[in-house]
Design a protein around this motif. Structure first.
Motif, short mmCIF file in Angstrom:
data_model
loop_
_atom_site.label_atom_id
_atom_site.label_comp_id
_atom_site.label_asym_id
_atom_site.label_seq_id
_atom_site.Cartn_x
_atom_site.Cartn_y
_atom_site.Cartn_z
N GLY A 146 0.82 -1.20 0.00
CA GLY A 146 0.00 0.00 0.00
C GLY A 146 0.85 1.26 0.00
O GLY A 146 1.96 1.28 0.57
N VAL A 147 0.38 2.30 -0.65
CA VAL A 147 1.12 3.55 -0.78
C VAL A 147 0.61 4.57 0.23
O VAL A 147 -0.60 4.77 0.37
N ASN A 148 1.53 5.18 0.97
CA ASN A 148 1.18 6.22 1.96
C ASN A 148 0.11 5.74 2.94
O ASN A 148 -0.82 6.48 3.29
N GLY A 149 0.24 4.49 3.36
CA GLY A 149 -0.70 3.93 4.33
C GLY A 149 -2.00 3.45 3.74
O GLY A 149 -2.89 3.01 4.48
N GLY A 150 -2.16 3.52 2.41
CA GLY A 150 -3.37 3.06 1.76
C GLY A 150 -3.42 1.55 1.63
O GLY A 150 -2.47 0.84 2.01
N PRO A 151 -4.51 1.04 1.09
CA PRO A 151 -4.68 -0.42 1.00
C PRO A 151 -3.62 -1.07 0.10
O PRO A 151 -3.30 -0.56 -0.98
N GLY A 152 -3.09 -2.19 0.55
CA GLY A 152 -2.22 -3.02 -0.26
C GLY A 152 -2.96 -4.25 -0.72
O GLY A 152 -4.19 -4.32 -0.66
N GLY A 153 -2.21 -5.25 -1.19
CA GLY A 153 -2.82 -6.48 -1.66
C GLY A 153 -3.39 -7.31 -0.53
O GLY A 153 -3.07 -7.11 0.65
N ILE A 154 -4.22 -8.27 -0.90
CA ILE A 154 -4.91 -9.06 0.11
C ILE A 154 -3.95 -9.88 0.96
O ILE A 154 -4.20 -10.12 2.14
N ALA A 155 -2.80 -10.26 0.40
CA ALA A 155 -1.80 -11.02 1.16
C ALA A 155 -1.04 -10.15 2.14
O ALA A 155 -0.27 -10.66 2.96
N THR A 156 -1.25 -8.83 2.10
CA THR A 156 -0.69 -7.92 3.09
C THR A 156 -1.74 -7.49 4.11
O THR A 156 -1.42 -6.77 5.05
#
Length: 292
Positions: A146-156
């Protein structure tokens, strides 16, 4: 030349044979392609492969592309990814040994993005192949950071619950040029924290089933590095996350099987009522939220 010559070069490299004749006809760039779930032969790349310019070749990476216990799949995600990583790594190294001056693009889609991204991570800074010869293009990557605290991938985002489907968290690429491409509604690469934004998380699950995990795949046309999130109208209306510093379930529960299982079961039950009925009836096909 295209894939046929690529196969010759890879075979020569795997056999430990140097081939001056092959090296004399090396492509200036080779694109290594890894397909997603149920696409063991990377057919998702066929359309753009047919229009690649002269001097750009492609090598498809064959692997099982399986996510057992997904219905009918014989191989676990972990074993399938490990198979893909080994095959891709050998192919890339063999091509570089035969064509040491050629550029290399490593591209993967969905499960294939795990494979491609993990190989890019391993190659970064290793010195085995100069970083300036390699770039990566990943579509719908479950391990996207995730960028700048935004959502990343489901495995994260979600913890490991099902044996053989290990959530490995984010990974970086050091000095390599890697472009992550992700649709905003694609819950595989853009998975909202269900604790702080349950409706946003539900939107990602709905988007996965309603076509938002599909991409216009053309790695030869992608340059540079960084993260691209393609804006989309939501499938499930949602707003910004709660302004609270609450970690993801992966950070909270991964490694604690009982708490992880209880948490994931709770998220699955909570999003059911807000999902479109057609999506709700297919949750058994979403292996990251096991039904039982």
């Amino acid at each position: 030349m295209r894939a046929a010559l690529a196969g010759v070069l890879v075979a020569a490299g795997l056999a430990g044979i140097s081939s001056p004749a092959a090296a004399a006809t090396c492509d200036t760039k080779m694109i290594f392609e890894v397909g997603g779930h149920l696409d063991p032969d990377a057919n998702v790349y066929d359309r753009t492969n047919a229009t690649l310019p002269p001097g750009v070749g492609f090598t498809k990476i064959h692997y099982s592309a399986s996510i057992a216990p997904y219905p009918g799949d014989p191989v676990s995600l972990d074993d399938s990814v490990a198979e893909g990583i080994a095959t891709l790594d050998r192919a890339v190294r063999a091509f570089h040994a035969t064509c040491p001056g050629s550029r290399i693009t490593i591209s993967g889609y969905s499960q294939g993005a795990i494979v491609a991204g993990d190989v890019l991570h391993a190659l970064s800074g290793s010195g085995d192949i100069p970083d300036d010869l390699i770039n990566g293009v990943l579509y719908g990557d479950p391990r996207r950071t995730g960028v700048n605290g935004g959502p990343g991938g489901i495995a994260t985002n979600l913890p490991t619950v099902v044996p053989g489907i290990t959530m490995k968290g984010p990974r970086g690429f050091g000095g390599l040029r890697v472009k992550e491409i992700c649709n905003q509604n694609d819950g595989i690469c853009h998975s909202e924290n269900p604790i702080t934004n349950l409706l946003g998380f539900a939107n990602g699950v709905a988007g996965y089933f309603l076509g938002d995990h599909a991409y216009d795949i053309d790695p030869d046309a992608v340059t540079g590095s960084g993260d691209v999130v393609i804006a989309q109208l939501p499938r499930v209306p949602y707003g910004p996350p709660l302004p609270l510093p609450i970690p993801t379930p992966y950070e909270l529960f991964n490694g604690d099987h009982r708490r992880a299982t209880d948490a994931v079961a709770g998220y699955r039950a909570a999003i059911g009522p807000v999902l479109p009925p057609a999506v709700r009836d297919r949750l058994h096909e979403f292996p990251w939220l096991p039904v039982s």
